[in-house]
Design an enzyme around this catalytic site. Sequence first.
Site, short mmCIF file in Angstrom:
data_model
loop_
_atom_site.label_atom_id
_atom_site.label_comp_id
_atom_site.label_asym_id
_atom_site.label_seq_id
_atom_site.Cartn_x
_atom_site.Cartn_y
_atom_site.Cartn_z
N LYS A 55 0.69 -1.28 0.09
CA LYS A 55 -0.13 0.36 -0.25
C LYS A 55 0.78 1.26 0.02
CE LYS A 55 -1.06 1.99 3.77
NZ LYS A 55 -2.25 3.61 4.43
N CYS A 111 -5.10 8.51 9.20
CA CYS A 111 -4.91 7.79 10.52
C CYS A 111 -4.56 9.15 11.15
CB CYS A 111 -3.86 6.98 10.90
SG CYS A 111 -3.89 5.11 10.16
#
EC number: 2.5.1.7
Length: 418
Positions: free
Chosen positions: A22, A116
Amino acid sequence: MDKLSIQSGGPLAGTVVISGAKNAALPILMAGVLAESPFVLTNVPSLRDVDTSCKLLRCLGAEVTQDGDRITIDSSRIDHFVAPYELVKTMRASILILGPLLARFGTADVSLPGGCAIGARPVNLHLHGLEQMGAKIEVKEGYIKARVDGRLKGAHIFMDMVSVGATENLLMAAALADGVTVIENAAREPEVIDLANCLVAMGAQISGIGTATLKITGVERLNGCDYRVMPDRIETGTFLVAAAVTRGRIRCENADPSSLESVLAKLEDAGAEINTGDDWIELDMHGKRPKAVNIKTAPYPAFPTDMQAQFCVLNCLAEGTGTITETIFENRFMHVPELMRMGANMELEGHTCIVHGVERLSGAQVMATDLRASASLVIAGLMADGTTLVDRIYHLDRGYEHIETKFEGLGGKVVRVK
């Protein structure tokens, strides 16, 4: 909202195929904006962040087609230069569109990023570097508004701190700049190397790849290419830790041992037998309980912050006491209270977590707080009596492809439930 239901079972055993990384795929997707001809990327993981990146590229006017692990980008029709809040708020990597848009089109409006909740992660390094290359930047109404007259100019940039994202943004911008750019104190992470290698395949001139000093001689145009994304070293490490915690034996295929040396060394310290080939890693605990290890996160090639939470769980169930010190991000021990609810014996002292190993944990309802913390809770559930229910697994879906299916293939009792 989906949850994962996990029940303890025996040791994990079998073979797992590792997905594309990713953290390499996202910047390389953004690099597609730099290409004047179609750009094909393979080994791309099927993840929410990848889908968001494709939506962002389409929003700019690029033509993007997804076919399994293959993505084709045609950026010849880009006519919109705004990365809107609605897309950027869900993914910090959206900031990586700034350098490519500015370098190719001379203008970019990018919403300040989300993602995040693990600390500030300031974008000032990105902006300062682009300003040194001649960009005029203002932050206004929640947007970074960047402009340059003509091409960006080569510059000598010294980064105050090691930043993967800033290195990637400046690397992409410099590829189309006028003149030579030198980036000192550059990040050396394998994902940065993968991006640099992709840019070279597109026609960029870059030397010092894999070192802390990158030298980029700007070119007038970049072309599309066919490029395969590197394997995901963090997914690999996550499955290896899960096998170690459950005292199992697994083989990771489509893996890259050279990108995981610090993690493999700590797993050997914990008592694992490790064997590797060019594209595979085997771990065997021979049925033994792992030993506690001491970890200190730092930029590559030191121990990765993205593996910190998983090793917290290993220490929770290990023989002895281990310490985990986090030096990269503040606020990255949010998994600790959740693990303590499952019976872990842990204490926090500033940026260090002291973990006293216990034989077993107890199943509980727990909440994922960020991507890697959520993976640690799944691993904990595999060695917890009863059922563990992990809530907010949209964090997991941002970074792990079909994680429950892969665990099931290794004998883990992990099921997605509504």
